[in-house]
Scaffold this active site. Sequence first.
Site, PDB file in Angstrom:
ATOM      1  N   ASP A 162      -9.320   0.929   1.144  1.00  0.00           N
ATOM      2  CA  ASP A 162      -8.226   1.843   1.492  1.00  0.00           C
ATOM      3  C   ASP A 162      -7.076   0.972   1.972  1.00  0.00           C
ATOM      4  O   ASP A 162      -7.034  -0.209   1.635  1.00  0.00           O
ATOM      5  CB  ASP A 162      -8.697   2.874   2.532  1.00  0.00           C
ATOM      6  CG  ASP A 162      -7.896   4.171   2.454  1.00  0.00           C
ATOM      7  OD1 ASP A 162      -6.658   4.086   2.387  1.00  0.00           O
ATOM      8  OD2 ASP A 162      -8.490   5.261   2.469  1.00  0.00           O
ATOM      9  N   HIS A 211      -5.386  -0.142  -0.833  1.00  0.00           N
ATOM     10  CA  HIS A 211      -4.285   0.744  -1.206  1.00  0.00           C
ATOM     11  C   HIS A 211      -2.944   0.178  -0.737  1.00  0.00           C
ATOM     12  O   HIS A 211      -1.978   0.915  -0.579  1.00  0.00           O
ATOM     13  CB  HIS A 211      -4.497   2.148  -0.612  1.00  0.00           C
ATOM     14  CG  HIS A 211      -5.668   2.887  -1.194  1.00  0.00           C
ATOM     15  ND1 HIS A 211      -6.047   4.135  -0.775  1.00  0.00           N
ATOM     16  CD2 HIS A 211      -6.550   2.527  -2.166  1.00  0.00           C
ATOM     17  CE1 HIS A 211      -7.118   4.526  -1.471  1.00  0.00           C
ATOM     18  NE2 HIS A 211      -7.438   3.563  -2.315  1.00  0.00           N
TER      19      HIS A 211
END
Length: 458
Positions: free
Chosen positions: A264, A287
């Site tokens: 993430d 991310h």
Amino acid sequence: MRFQLTTILAFASATLTAANPTWEALQNWGKSSAGKSAPEHTSPRPSISCHPKTPHVSPHSPPTRTKVCYVNSHNDGVTDDSTYILDALHSCNNGGHVVFKEGTKYLIGTALDLTFLEHIDIDIQSYIQFTNDTTYWQANSFRFVFQNVTSFFKLGGNDVQIYGGGTIDGNGQVWYDLYASNIYALRPVLFGLDGLHNSAISNLVLRYSPEYYHFVANSTNVVFDNINIAGASKSANVAKNTDGWDTYRSSDITIQNSVINNGDDCVSFKPNSTNILIQNLWCNGSHGISVGSLGQYVGEYDIVENIYVFNVSMHNASDGARIKVWPNTPSALSGDLQGGGGSGRVQNITYDTLIIDAVDYAIEVDQCYGQSNLTLCLLYPSPLTISDVVFKNFVGKTTKKYQPEIATFACSSSSACSNIVASGISVLSPNGTNKAYCQNVDETKLDVECGGSYLGFN
Ligand SMILES: *[C@@H]1O[C@H](CO)[C@@H](O)[C@H](O)[C@H]1NC(C)=O
Ligand SMILES: *[C@@H]1O[C@H](CO)[C@@H](O)[C@H](O)[C@H]1NC(C)=O
Ligand SMILES: *[C@@H]1O[C@H](CO)[C@@H](O)[C@H](O)[C@H]1NC(C)=O
Ligand SMILES: *[C@@H]1O[C@H](CO)[C@@H](O)[C@H](O)[C@H]1NC(C)=O
Ligand SMILES: *[C@@H]1O[C@H](CO)[C@@H](O)[C@H](O)[C@H]1NC(C)=O
Ligand SMILES: *[C@@H]1O[C@H](CO)[C@@H](O)[C@H](O)[C@H]1NC(C)=O
Ligand SMILES: *[C@@H]1O[C@H](CO)[C@@H](O)[C@H](O)[C@H]1NC(C)=O
Ligand SMILES: *[C@@H]1O[C@H](CO)[C@@H](O)[C@H](O)[C@H]1NC(C)=O
Ligand SMILES: *[C@@H]1O[C@H](CO)[C@@H](O)[C@H](O)[C@H]1NC(C)=O
Ligand SMILES: *[C@@H]1O[C@H](CO)[C@@H](O)[C@H](O)[C@H]1NC(C)=O
């Protein structure tokens, strides 16, 4: 340009190997010495300097502490060592040096409130693991007031120096498996900070966090240096929301010289994150370095400002630099992630020198976060403004995912975004294009080829 990128990548992977302990080394704690542990000793406190960029406030540099407290352990992998840990921290608080001894394993099965720490060195030479009792932790972990965040322990206080080269293991597998059947399970973050000031956390290996690796709340003047993060799931259930760092209601935070393998955000700036410096990170599988998400809650005013991100190499990621803002209409990414309608400002953010290697979007500015219906997003422009944002010196290659686009600048109205600049963007898609979707932004300030179409969000 190609030669330069290859050179930097080779350099970054050499750094990674040096910083990464082997799995054999981690599995063999205590075994290699056939039951004999190393003689008790203290580690020298690393002297942390922030460069090449310097933060607004210098790192705190306290005098050496002479009193030493060695932490006892049952060292059997099943008995909770929390009482021993609290004893040592209390005995050596206010001027001492606590040592988690080399060659010794520690197990923590109790939620520890460590907000009383003052003027203390915590020297983690060995291996600390949290128990796998998901029922206990869900009932007893510390609750933070943001997004159902909880933590195994809560670290706070003043002048806390943590280092030592050891490993902290969140025993994440049971949580990755639990989350697959219950998205509302309260997965603890590994390092929960609430009100930590004038402190440094360095030279640590962090593994298998159930959720984020760090949640940094209500803190000021904290430096993270040389942190090595990894911990993928070994089952079919993916390790979700394993952000490297999330900052919240904090300022003067530096995160540098670290290696992050996660799934993430590599780093994420949540509401009220100001004066933050990020430099020399190697991120894989993430991310990106993200502002937000912001504007999630109606009636709240979120501020993210004065952020400098320098020299990050981003590999196998959905994004390089990302700003995500919920639109002014209720939207949902998933059952446990929904929102929209909040206001605030994102101001004075610089992303300088990013190496893009197999990243879907090199740059993603998205004021329609969580809303797949673009028409609806544009009908309800965000009251959260984005201004004075610079993206410069980006090199590398994206993935095919949004080809021919390499970036997106999706603002919900022309007044919601101002002075967004992208310069020196030497990033191409695999087929050699550098297109971008540009909505409600001044295209003359963007060193990409505007004219792409809206391709949604991740
Ligand atoms: C939890 O840890 C205990 C003690 O190490 C072990 O016996 C047990 O098998 C573990 N349970 C799971 C579900 O991993
Ligand atoms: C931060 O401080 C505020 C104000 O003291 C408090 O209400 C809140 O619980 C603290 N923690 C977090 C995570 O915001
Ligand atoms: C927090 O948990 C509640 C119920 O457990 C859920 O309804 C809500 O969506 C969660 N919020 C976030 C931001 O995860
Ligand atoms: C952020 O700061 C603003 C301005 O001080 C304040 O109104 C808002 O409540 C703060 N938000 C949070 C989440 O602390
Ligand atoms: C950029 O970061 C890498 C580590 O990822 C480091 O090896 C390199 O020295 C840094 N470059 C500068 C100019 O600091
Ligand atoms: C980067 O992440 C991918 C996917 O998790 C993994 O296969 C790869 O080994 C990682 N690279 C390094 C150098 O750790
Ligand atoms: C913008 O942020 C940087 C830190 O990233 C800071 O040095 C600078 O003073 C800020 N500029 C303004 C106008 O506040
Ligand atoms: C990116 O992931 C691929 C596998 O999906 C892997 O081969 C490659 O080594 C990864 N890149 C890095 C820098 O780890
Ligand atoms: C998107 O929202 C608009 C405005 O409400 C609506 O007319 C349209 O049907 C929606 N599109 C889809 C695909 O749901
Ligand atoms: C690049 O690929 C996209 C689709 O993946 C295609 O639409 C575009 O025409 C291609 N451009 C070039 C120059 O090959």
